[in-house]
Structure formats: structure tokens, C-alpha cells
Design an enzyme around this catalytic site. Structure first.
Site, PDB file in Angstrom:
ATOM      1  N   SER A 119      17.732  82.236-106.718  1.00 34.26           N
ATOM      2  CA  SER A 119      16.634  82.957-106.065  1.00 34.26           C
ATOM      3  C   SER A 119      16.919  83.086-104.577  1.00 34.26           C
ATOM      4  O   SER A 119      17.643  82.264-103.994  1.00 34.26           O
ATOM      5  CB  SER A 119      15.315  82.197-106.254  1.00 34.26           C
ATOM      6  OG  SER A 119      14.282  82.765-105.470  1.00 34.26           O
ATOM      7  N   TYR A 147       9.772  74.844-104.994  1.00 37.89           N
ATOM      8  CA  TYR A 147      10.678  75.766-105.687  1.00 37.89           C
ATOM      9  C   TYR A 147      12.003  75.977-104.951  1.00 37.89           C
ATOM     10  O   TYR A 147      13.073  75.933-105.577  1.00 37.89           O
ATOM     11  CB  TYR A 147       9.945  77.092-105.886  1.00 37.89           C
ATOM     12  CG  TYR A 147      10.662  78.143-106.679  1.00 37.89           C
ATOM     13  CD1 TYR A 147      10.786  78.051-108.060  1.00 37.89           C
ATOM     14  CD2 TYR A 147      11.192  79.271-106.054  1.00 37.89           C
ATOM     15  CE1 TYR A 147      11.414  79.043-108.797  1.00 37.89           C
ATOM     16  CE2 TYR A 147      11.821  80.268-106.768  1.00 37.89           C
ATOM     17  CZ  TYR A 147      11.926  80.145-108.151  1.00 37.89           C
ATOM     18  OH  TYR A 147      12.554  81.133-108.868  1.00 37.89           O
TER      19      TYR A 147
END
Length: 259
Positions: free
Chosen positions: A144, A157
């Protein structure tokens, strides 16, 4: 159809929806046989049947929780038996966990690390013996932009995604001389079901959608197929000299300063 993955056998996690589903479909279109792994078979069984009918490829729906090594090993074993081996692994399964650090529970922290980091490692450990035996294997981890740039309010995250990029680089170097390539992709805002659900949860979904688009240089969000085509390139022999590398797919957003 260009047959870029002809005679290849691929295992894709998180194949039930979004980016994972797009990758599985594209790989089958490019002549790969595919094992579709997800935590439930609701969507993967339908997708497997569609692939078999539309592309005449072998397609197997596998159920496993990627955080459970014993389940992963069983699923990988079933996929290897059904397809005759695994040449390509795409780790796409993941979850969003965004919390304030002081309010984050130990359970949420552990779940974030287990799914987004331990899960890919479990899959890699399971497919590596077969790949090393053939001295051939391509692994693509879906990381990501959170693994490159820190967005306030997104903890923990980014910690897991930084770790996944580190795992990619470390193992990519470790096994390069034995015929294994390991790369990762870092998507930005991609219009997956999870992204649509997040927008729908906002106080003014359309206003938030416009705001997100306006801060992207290309003035639009990405589509799952655009990530899938990058995974296809990395998984193919066209990318045979690309290893231990991460490719950012975010429309250029991470290159621009924002207030």
C-alpha cells in the site's frame, strides 16, 4: 488474449472481491490456471466456475484464514495437487485497521499484523519449497502507499504495510539466486468494495469522493484492473530482471505536497 501466463499456475489470496478478483480473472484470461483463496467460498466458487466456462482454465476455490498456518498449508497442498504445482503467488488478502494508538486494542493490533503481514509470510513459507524445488517462482505482495507515506489517523495499518515491503525486499534478495522473484505493489485509492464502503460511511459520501479525486493529479481514483495489470507484468517472465522491488500505483498522489 496474449497468453502471457501460458502454462503457469497461480495462487491468489483475497480472490473473492476487489483487486484479488481482478487479478485472478486477468491471470486466467492470460492462460494461467488459478487457485482462488479466500476466507469464505461464497464468491470464489462463482468466480472459479466463471473462469472455467469463459476461459477454459482450471480454477479451484480454496477456503483458508491466512492467519492460520495449518489452514494455509492445507489450502496450498490442495492447490498444488489440483494444478500440479504453484508457479505464482499473489498475496492480496488484507484488512484496514485505522485507530488512535491509545485507543487501539491488543486484539485489533494483532489482527492487523496477522492478516496484513503474517498472512503473506504464511503463504510464502507454504509455496516456497515447491518453487525452490523447481528453481522457479514469482511472488507478488499487495502492499500500500501507506507503506511509503504516513497519513494521519491510519495507524496501525502503515506499520504492517511497511513490514510487508520489508519482507518483500528481504526475501527477494534471500532467494534470488535460486530462481525466485519477490516484488510488491503499493496501490493508492482503488475503487474496491472496501473503498466504496468507506466512502458510504462518510457524513457526505459524494463530497468526500470529490475531495479524494481532487487531490489526485489525474483527478480520478484507480480501478482494480489497473493493479491487476501491474501484477500480471510482475508475475510474467517479461519482468524476469525485476526483483525485491515495490511499484507504487497511486496516480502520482504520493509525489505531491498537500496541506
Amino acid at each position: 488474449m496474449s497468453e502471457r501466463l501460458k502454462q503457469k499456475r497461480a495462487l491468489i489470496t483475497g480472490a473473492g472481491s476487489g483487486i484479488g478478483s481482478a487479478i485472478a480473472t486477468l491471470f486466467a484470461r492470460e492462460e494461467a490456471d488459478v487457485a482462488l483463496l479466500d476466507i469464505s467460498s461464497d464468491n470464489t466458487e462463482k468466480l472459479a466456475a466463471q473462469i472455467q466456462t469463459q476461459y477454459q482454465r482450471r480454477a479451484l476455490a480454496c477456503v483458508a484464514d491466512v492467519t492460520r498456518p495449518e489452514q494455509v498449508q492445507r489450502a496450498v497442498g490442495a492447490a498444488e495437487q489440483a494444478l500440479g504445482g504453484i508457479d505464482i503467488l499473489v498475496n492480496c488478502a488484507g484488512i484496514n485497521v485505522f485507530r488512535d494508538a491509545l485507543e487501539l486494542s491488543q486484539e485489533d493490533w494483532q489482527r492487523c499484523m496477522d492478516v496484513n503481514l503474517q498472512g503473506p509470510y504464511n503463504l510464502i513459507r507454504s509455496v516456497l519449497p515447491g518453487m525452490l524445488g523447481r528453481e522457479y517462482g514469482n511472488i507478488v505482495n499487495i502492499a500500500s502507499v501507506h507503506g511509503h507515506k504516513i497519513i494521519p489517523g491510519a495507524f496501525p495499518y502503515p506499520v504492517a504495510k511497511h513490514g510487508l515491503i520489508g519482507l518483500t525486499r528481504s526475501l527477494g534478495v534471500e532467494y534470488a539466486s535460486r530462481g525466485i522473484r519477490i516484488n510488491s505493489i503499493s496501490p493508492g485509492l482503488i475503487m474496491t468494495p472496501a473503498a466504496e464502503a468507506w466512502l458510504a460511511s462518510c457524513p457526505d459520501p459524494e463530497a468526500e469522493r470529490r475531495r479524494q479525486q481532487e487531490i489526485l493529479p489525474c483527478r480520478r481514483a484507480g480501478e482494480p484492473d489497473e493493479v491487476a495489470y501491474t501484477a500480471l507484468f510482475l508475475a510474467s517472465d517479461e519482468a524476469r530482471f525485476i526483483n525485491a522491488t515495490d511499484i507504487v500505483i497511486d496516480g502520482g498522489r504520493s509525489q505531491v505536497y498537500h496541506e
